[in-house]
Design a protein around this motif. Structure first.
Motif, PDB file in Angstrom:
ATOM      1  N   GLY A  96      95.720  37.799 -75.474  1.00 42.53           N
ATOM      2  CA  GLY A  96      95.150  37.419 -76.767  1.00 42.53           C
ATOM      3  C   GLY A  96      94.595  36.010 -76.756  1.00 42.53           C
ATOM      4  O   GLY A  96      93.529  35.735 -77.318  1.00 42.53           O
ATOM      5  N   SER A  97      95.305  35.087 -76.078  1.00 42.71           N
ATOM      6  CA  SER A  97      94.838  33.701 -75.996  1.00 42.71           C
ATOM      7  C   SER A  97      93.521  33.610 -75.241  1.00 42.71           C
ATOM      8  O   SER A  97      92.605  32.874 -75.632  1.00 42.71           O
ATOM      9  N   GLY A  98      93.425  34.352 -74.142  1.00 38.82           N
ATOM     10  CA  GLY A  98      92.178  34.359 -73.372  1.00 38.82           C
ATOM     11  C   GLY A  98      91.033  34.954 -74.154  1.00 38.82           C
ATOM     12  O   GLY A  98      89.910  34.410 -74.172  1.00 38.82           O
ATOM     13  N   ILE A  99      91.290  36.071 -74.822  1.00 36.20           N
ATOM     14  CA  ILE A  99      90.263  36.717 -75.639  1.00 36.20           C
ATOM     15  C   ILE A  99      89.813  35.775 -76.756  1.00 36.20           C
ATOM     16  O   ILE A  99      88.619  35.601 -76.999  1.00 36.20           O
ATOM     17  N   GLY A 100      90.785  35.148 -77.432  1.00 40.26           N
ATOM     18  CA  GLY A 100      90.458  34.247 -78.534  1.00 40.26           C
ATOM     19  C   GLY A 100      89.711  33.014 -78.079  1.00 40.26           C
ATOM     20  O   GLY A 100      88.740  32.585 -78.713  1.00 40.26           O
ATOM     21  N   GLY A 101      90.149  32.416 -76.957  1.00 41.44           N
ATOM     22  CA  GLY A 101      89.511  31.198 -76.478  1.00 41.44           C
ATOM     23  C   GLY A 101      88.056  31.406 -76.108  1.00 41.44           C
ATOM     24  O   GLY A 101      87.171  30.643 -76.531  1.00 41.44           O
ATOM     25  N   ILE A 102      87.785  32.437 -75.341  1.00 41.39           N
ATOM     26  CA  ILE A 102      86.397  32.721 -74.956  1.00 41.39           C
ATOM     27  C   ILE A 102      85.587  33.132 -76.169  1.00 41.39           C
ATOM     28  O   ILE A 102      84.424  32.743 -76.325  1.00 41.39           O
ATOM     29  N   LEU A 132      95.305  50.959 -83.370  1.00 46.00           N
ATOM     30  CA  LEU A 132      96.709  50.831 -82.958  1.00 46.00           C
ATOM     31  C   LEU A 132      97.241  49.522 -83.537  1.00 46.00           C
ATOM     32  O   LEU A 132      97.168  48.464 -82.907  1.00 46.00           O
ATOM     33  N   TRP A 133      97.794  49.581 -84.739  1.00 44.03           N
ATOM     34  CA  TRP A 133      98.217  48.367 -85.423  1.00 44.03           C
ATOM     35  C   TRP A 133      99.325  47.606 -84.700  1.00 44.03           C
ATOM     36  O   TRP A 133      99.334  46.356 -84.716  1.00 44.03           O
ATOM     37  N   PRO A 134     100.285  48.271 -84.026  1.00 48.16           N
ATOM     38  CA  PRO A 134     101.274  47.503 -83.248  1.00 48.16           C
ATOM     39  C   PRO A 134     100.622  46.672 -82.139  1.00 48.16           C
ATOM     40  O   PRO A 134     101.077  45.565 -81.847  1.00 48.16           O
ATOM     41  N   VAL A 135      99.559  47.193 -81.537  1.00 49.06           N
ATOM     42  CA  VAL A 135      98.839  46.447 -80.500  1.00 49.06           C
ATOM     43  C   VAL A 135      98.133  45.243 -81.118  1.00 49.06           C
ATOM     44  O   VAL A 135      98.146  44.141 -80.553  1.00 49.06           O
ATOM     45  N   VAL A 136      97.518  45.450 -82.280  1.00 46.36           N
ATOM     46  CA  VAL A 136      96.855  44.344 -82.983  1.00 46.36           C
ATOM     47  C   VAL A 136      97.870  43.245 -83.297  1.00 46.36           C
ATOM     48  O   VAL A 136      97.602  42.049 -83.099  1.00 46.36           O
ATOM     49  N   ALA A 137      99.055  43.645 -83.762  1.00 50.61           N
ATOM     50  CA  ALA A 137     100.089  42.674 -84.114  1.00 50.61           C
ATOM     51  C   ALA A 137     100.542  41.872 -82.900  1.00 50.61           C
ATOM     52  O   ALA A 137     100.823  40.668 -82.996  1.00 50.61           O
ATOM     53  N   ARG A 138     100.608  42.510 -81.728  1.00 47.41           N
ATOM     54  CA  ARG A 138     101.061  41.819 -80.521  1.00 47.41           C
ATOM     55  C   ARG A 138      99.980  40.909 -79.953  1.00 47.41           C
ATOM     56  O   ARG A 138     100.283  39.910 -79.303  1.00 47.41           O
ATOM     57  N   LEU A 139      98.725  41.236 -80.178  1.00 43.17           N
ATOM     58  CA  LEU A 139      97.625  40.407 -79.694  1.00 43.17           C
ATOM     59  C   LEU A 139      97.365  39.198 -80.595  1.00 43.17           C
ATOM     60  O   LEU A 139      96.905  38.151 -80.131  1.00 43.17           O
ATOM     61  N   THR A 140      97.647  39.356 -81.887  1.00 43.00           N
ATOM     62  CA  THR A 140      97.224  38.362 -82.879  1.00 43.00           C
ATOM     63  C   THR A 140      97.754  36.945 -82.658  1.00 43.00           C
ATOM     64  O   THR A 140      96.978  35.987 -82.779  1.00 43.00           O
ATOM     65  N   PRO A 141      99.046  36.718 -82.329  1.00 42.03           N
ATOM     66  CA  PRO A 141      99.493  35.328 -82.132  1.00 42.03           C
ATOM     67  C   PRO A 141      98.686  34.592 -81.062  1.00 42.03           C
ATOM     68  O   PRO A 141      98.277  33.441 -81.253  1.00 42.03           O
ATOM     69  N   GLY A 142      98.453  35.243 -79.938  1.00 45.07           N
ATOM     70  CA  GLY A 142      97.664  34.625 -78.885  1.00 45.07           C
ATOM     71  C   GLY A 142      96.223  34.409 -79.302  1.00 45.07           C
ATOM     72  O   GLY A 142      95.609  33.382 -78.983  1.00 45.07           O
TER      73      GLY A 142
END
Length: 267
Positions: A147-153, A80-90
Motif C-alpha cells: 500500500g505504501s508503494g502504491i500510494g507513494g508512486i 474485496l473490502w477486507p483487502v481495501v482495509a488492509r491496503l489503506t494504512p500503507g
C-alpha cells in the motif's frame, strides 16, 4: 470568472475520466495530468507551478470519481473490502508523505518522471502482459508495504493507484474484474491523502492563479467531477459486460501520447 471555453474543456475531460475510471478501476490521472498541464499553459498560469497544480487538481478530482466508481463496482459485488482495509494504512502513509517530496521537486523533473512511468504503464497495457498468478495475498506487513508503494508512486504521478493495484491483486490470484473493483475502492484513500497533501504543501506558495487553494485549481476539480460522476457508473457497467482487451491497448497508446505531449509542453 472562468471563460466558457475552459469550462467546456474541463467538463469534457471529466466525461472521459469518469468513463475510464469505471471501466479500468483507475483514477484517471494518466489522462488528467497531461491534459490539465496543457490547459493550464493555454490559460497562462505560472510555468513553475504547472505540474504541481496538475498533480494536485487531478488528485482532488479523483475523489468524487473514485466514490462513483467504487459504488458501482460494489453493486456488482466486485470489491474485496477486507483487502481495501488492509491496503489503506500503507496507502495513506505513502501517498501523503510523497506529496511533500513532490512539492520540493521542480516541474521539469516531475514531468519527466510522470512521462517515464506512464510510458511503462502504457507498454504493459498495450502488450497486455499479466504476471502469472502464483501466490496469495501477503500478510498485514506485506499489504502495508504494498500500500505504501502504491500510494507513494500514485502521489508522484497523481493516479488513483489502479495502474499498480490491479496488477498487484491479479498477481496475488484475485480475479481481474474483482481486482478492478477493489482497486477502484482503494483509489479513494489515495485521492484523499494526495489532495490533502498537495493542499497543505501549496498553501503558502505565491503566484498561483485565482480560485486555487493550495496547489488545487477548484474550477477544474468541480467541472471534472460534475461529468465524471455521471460517466463512471457507465464505465463500471461496461467493465462487467464487455471484453476490454482492445480498449486497454487504445488507452495505453493514448496515455503514452498524452504523456509525451505533456513533456513537450513543460520542457
Amino acid at each position: 470568472m472562468l471563460e466558457l471555453q475552459w469550462l467546456l474543456a474541463y467538463l469534457g475531460l471529466g466525461a472521459v475520466v469518469g468513463l475510464l475510471a469505471g471501466l479500468f478501476g483507475i483514477g484517471g490521472g494518466g489522462i488528467m495530468v497531461p491534459v490539465l498541464t496543457i490547459l493550464f499553459v493555454a490559460q497562462g498560469f505560472a510555468p513553475e507551478h504547472l505540474v504541481h497544480m496538475a498533480l494536485a487538481t487531478s488528485m482532488a478530482a479523483i475523489v468524487p470519481t473514485s466514490l462513483a466508481s467504487l459504488r458501482a463496482h460494489h453493486r456488482h459485488g466486485a470489491v474485496l473490502w477486507p483487502v481495501v482495509a488492509r491496503l489503506t494504512p500503507g496507502i495513506l502513509l505513502g501517498t501523503f508523505g510523497a506529496t511533500f517530496l513532490a512539492a520540493l521537486v521542480p516541474a521539469a523533473p516531475l514531468a519527466i518522471f510522470f512521462s517515464i512511468f506512464m510510458g511503462f504503464v502504457s507498454l504493459q497495457l498495450f502488450l497486455d502482459r499479466k504476471p502469472k498468478p502464483s501466490r496469495q495475498l501477503p500478510g498485514t506487513l506485506g499489504m502495508t508495504v504494498a500500500g505504501s508503494g502504491i500510494g507513494g508512486i500514485s502521489a508522484l504521478v497523481a493516479i488513483g493507484g489502479g495502474s499498480l493495484t490491479v496488477p498487484f491483486l491479479a498477481w496475488c490470484n484475485v480475479a481481474v474484474p474483482v481486482a478492478i473493483g477493489t482497486s477502484a475502492a482503494a483509489g479513494l484513500p489515495v485521492a484523499l491523502a494526495g489532495a490533502l497533501g498537495y493542499l497543505i504543501n501549496g498553501w503558502s506558495v505565491e503566484g498561483l492563479p485565482e480560485f486555487t487553494l493550495g496547489f488545487i485549481y477548484w474550477p477544474a476539480v468541480l467541472s471534472i467531477a460534475a461529468l465524471s460522476l455521471i460517466t463512471a457508473p457507465l464505465g463500471a457497467r461496461l467493465a462487467h459486460r464487455l471484453p476490454v482487451k482492445w480498449l486497454k491497448k487504445l488507452f495505453g497508446i493514448l496515455s503514452l501520447l498524452l504523456a509525451l505531449q505533456m513533456l513537450r509542453t513543460v520542457l
